[in-house]
Design an enzyme around this catalytic site. Structure first.
Site, short mmCIF file in Angstrom:
data_model
loop_
_atom_site.label_atom_id
_atom_site.label_comp_id
_atom_site.label_asym_id
_atom_site.label_seq_id
_atom_site.Cartn_x
_atom_site.Cartn_y
_atom_site.Cartn_z
N GLU A 278 0.81 -1.21 0.00
CA GLU A 278 0.00 0.00 0.00
C GLU A 278 0.85 1.27 0.00
OE1 GLU A 278 -2.74 -0.68 3.30
OE2 GLU A 278 -4.07 -1.76 1.94
N ASP A 357 -8.58 -9.15 3.67
CA ASP A 357 -8.36 -8.07 4.63
C ASP A 357 -9.43 -8.00 5.72
OD1 ASP A 357 -7.49 -5.84 5.89
OD2 ASP A 357 -7.49 -4.53 4.14
N GLU A 385 -12.35 -2.81 11.99
CA GLU A 385 -12.38 -1.88 10.86
C GLU A 385 -13.53 -2.18 9.89
OE1 GLU A 385 -8.71 -2.02 8.69
OE2 GLU A 385 -9.47 -0.82 7.03
O1 GCW Z 1 -7.08 -2.75 5.63
C1 GCW Z 1 -6.03 -1.90 5.44
C2 GCW Z 1 -6.35 -0.68 6.22
C3 GCW Z 1 -5.17 0.22 6.35
C4 GCW Z 1 -4.04 -0.58 6.99
C5 GCW Z 1 -3.74 -1.79 6.11
C6 GCW Z 1 -2.66 -2.68 6.73
C7 GCW Z 1 -2.38 0.16 8.51
O2 GCW Z 1 -7.43 -0.02 5.61
O3 GCW Z 1 -5.54 1.31 7.15
O4 GCW Z 1 -2.89 0.18 7.22
O5 GCW Z 1 -4.89 -2.54 5.96
O6 GCW Z 1 -3.03 -3.65 7.38
O7 GCW Z 1 -1.50 -2.42 6.57
#
Ligand code: GCW
Length: 670
Positions: A278, A357, A385
């Site tokens: 990311e 995720d 989340e």
């Molecule tokens: O799901 C995503 C989240 C990000 C997060 C990433 C990760 C910390 O939306 O906010 O970053 O995963 O786990 O690295």
């Protein structure tokens, strides 16, 4: 001392009616351990507080020589070198004596918390005879706290570790350490895995003093402090032109930096690294693989006994939705499994679950059981989340339990995820479990009062993976509230049904997402559909779901047999994961006899109804709940009900409009 503006959660010891007179526990005899050791000091003050409040009489420590370690009265704490490092034994040794033995101070601390728990739960001490040691070597919390005080995906206020670029060390740090030590947590990462700005400087001298102080407080509770690390530090801090892990000047830079860090913070456990993920930099930038990146750091910190915890959340986040071959679910396995056996001994791969995720329902990552010579750790997320953000109730321990008991078939036996992460499968020591934490500076720590059950439950389960979600929930309820058996049953019902309820009104049968892309809360069926993140449901007028079989993305083939075949065939694929693995037509009949579309309609209406039942149950026990807790939770339940309504309406009308198929029950779909 500053006034505490935060609660003590399950450590709010209350006077308890015990079935027998336990006043003998106020005499503590310490044998083989030094009263001056920080962990023992903390243990004794916990006993002071806990026994004092539970039994209503202050305990006192008697020097061992007065009774030559053979006291027949009191709580006798004694050294037993035979016991495993963090383990302990609690034994009723006489009418008026209980013996707590351990080989280390940490064992004494854990045994003490166990004893206090038993007392709080008014459990019988007639014959406790407990001998236990944690299953997971590492039991870790990952905080995604930023140094400005914000928390990435945090829903419980601001950070209690950082504010305005500074580190906070105060009474709350100690209470935090007590709380998490009481559930067996032994490692904490305090800063966000996305490391930027001042956080990059946590490894310089700038924050040495507060970090050392914090690490000492933690160490007093058996907890090792870890930091998240910016892989690009050589560029950002060292002004080097690259951070290529094979470049000698880069390695030299790390060697020096790590000497400084471990000099400054001798208790430091090591680092958590999010690389090539990311937008974060990593070895791929330089044509190196993940093992080359991780091992470089591992070698540098090995002399200090440090660990590198390397995340496997590496995927293409710039996908084209038209591309049906690239599959985000595949990415972890594709990027790592070929390097099996190449990672150094002090590297642990931290594998997020699921492979996409943290959705409400995903299969277990095939990296578990996909690597035979690599240290692995499971990463889950209690921060919710995608599971309600501590507004909607979602007790996650049942989900974690499912992950842990999943058979990988990497061996004929001892092949579950629990076996792998505890080190049983391959006989390795650097393994364990981590969760993204759900705490913040809200007075109740977790925003939603009932979300504390996830924090409590994570720790308890990390210690003993045989505990059931129900046992854990019961423990948590009765240590947190004073309730009649009926009222406690209602809270238990709420916790144990909450995951299913949340799943019912959100994305169906394992397909995931359908959330608002901005904040990941609330529905937006197509919010992620044409975006670059690789998160698609592929719904059209005929059906929905992603073909991850051998005819589709081939993801199902990443599992060992018989799992690969099981997932590959819609007939044997567990129904709750059907749309994760298969594209299914709306008129297809499920095992229940219902069509897929009818299942979607029904489960969403039901989820919404049951969300209302959560509220009814809570209202029914109003009189027994603390005055501040009742309205706080009620307000969240109201928000959950409107969220559920919104989900139900949006998902059902989306599928109604796209399929044109009527609800058999003739309900109005908005
Ligand atoms: O799901 C995503 C989240 C990000 C997060 C990433 C990760 C910390 O939306 O906010 O970053 O995963 O786990 O690295």
């Amino acid at each position: 001392m500053e006034k505490k503006t935060w609660t003590q959660l399950w450590l709010d010891y209350k006077k308890t009616k015990t079935s027998e007179d336990l006043s003998f526990l106020t005499e503590i005899i310490l044998h083989g351990f030094s009263e001056g050791h920080p962990v023992i000091q903390n243990t004794l003050s916990e006993l002071q507080l806990g026994i004092g409040k539970i039994l209503g009489a202050e305990p006192a420590v008697k020097p061992a020589d007065e009774c030559e370690g053979k006291a027949d009265r009191g709580l006798v704490i004694i050294k037993d070198e035979e016991l495993p490092e963090e383990g302990y034994k609690l034994k009723r040794t006489g009418q008026e004596s209980v013996m707590l033995s351990a080989s280390t101070e940490k064992g004494v601390l854990y045994g003490t918390f166990c004893l206090l728990r038993k007392l709080s739960l008014a459990e019988d001490l007639e014959d406790p005879d407990i001998c236990t040691a944690p299953e997971n070597p590492l039991r870790m919390l990952n905080h995604w706290d930023n140094m400005d005080g914000s928390i990435e995906r945090g829903y419980s206020g601001r950070s209690f570790f950082f504010n305005n670029g500074e580190i906070i060390v105060n009474e709350r740090t100690r209470d935090y350490a007590r709380l998490i030590a009481s559930i067996g947590i032994n490692a904490v990462v305090i800063n966000n895995v996305n490391v930027f700005g001042e956080a990059t400087e946590l490894i310089t001298g700038r924050y040495a003093e507060p970090l050392r102080k914090m690490s000492e407080i933690f160490a007093g509770y058996g907890i090792r402090l870890f930091l998240s690390l910016n892989f690009a530090s050589p560029i950002e801090l060292g002004n080097l032109p690259s951070c290529d892990p094979l470049d000698p000047s880069v390695i030299r830079w790390w060697e020096e930096q790590m000497r400084t860090v471990f000099d400054n913070i001798p208790n430091l456990g090591g680092f958590l690294v999010k690389a090539d993920s990311e937008g974060r930099p990593g070895p791929f930038t330089y044509g190196r693989n993940q093992a080359e990146g991780a091992n470089m750091l591992a070698k540098v910190i090995k002399p200090y006994g440090g660990l590198v915890i390397w995340r496997c959340f590496v995927y293409n986040c710039r996908q084209d939705w038209r591309d049906r071959k690239t599959d985000r679910a595949r990415a972890g396995y594709d990027n790592f499994h070929e390097m099996d056996g190449q990672f150094d001994e002090n590297v642990i791969l931290q594998i997020k679950n699921g492979p996409m995720d943290f959705q409400i329902r995903e299969p277990v990552s095939p990296l578990f059981g996909g690597m035979l010579h690599t240290n692995e750790m499971l990463e889950v997320q209690i921060a919710q989340e995608y599971t309600g953000q501590q507004i909607d109730l979602c007790y996650l321990i049942p989900m974690f339990k499912e992950i842990l008991s999943f058979r990988t078939y990497v061996k004929e036996q001892e092949d579950t995820v629990a076996d792998i992460i505890s080190g049983r499968t391959f006989g390795n020591r650097n393994t364990g479990i981590a969760t993204v934490a759900n705490t913040g500076d809200d007075s109740n720590w977790t925003g939603h009062d009932l979300a504390a059950a996830n924090l409590y439950g994570f720790g308890r389960l990390a210690w003993d993976m045989n505990l059931t979600p129900e046992e854990i929930a019961k423990e948590w309820i009765s240590q947190t509230y004073t309730l009649s058996p009926d009222a406690a049953k209602n809270v238990l019902w709420m916790l144990l049904h909450s995951r299913e309820i949340y799943e019912d009104y959100t994305s169906p049968l394992g397909i995931g997402w359908m959330v608002n892309p901005s904040n990941h809360y609330g529905p937006s069926v197509n919010g992620y559909e044409y975006d670059r993140w690789g998160t698609y449901h592929r719904a059209d007028h005929l059906g929905v779901g992603v073909d991850r079989t051998d005819k589709g993305t081939g993801y199902a083939q990443q599992y060992n047999e018989p799992n690969a075949s099981m997932y590959n065939d819609p007939q044997t694929c567990p129904e709750e994961l059907l749309l994760f693995f298969h594209r299914v037509l709306y008129r297809t009949r499920l095992k229940s006899g219902k069509t897929l579309i009818q299942h979607i309609y029904d489960s969403h209406f039901e989820g919404y109804e049951k969300a209302q039942e959560l509220k009814k149950r809570w209202e029914s026990i109003r009189d027994e709940l603390p005055e501040d807790v009742y309205p706080r939770v009620l307000e969240r339940l109201d928000r959950q009900i409107s969220n559920a309504r919104e989900w139900c309406d949006q998902v059902n009308s989306y599928f109604y409009r796209i399929s044109g198929i009527e609800d058999e029950k003739g309900r109005t779909i908005y």
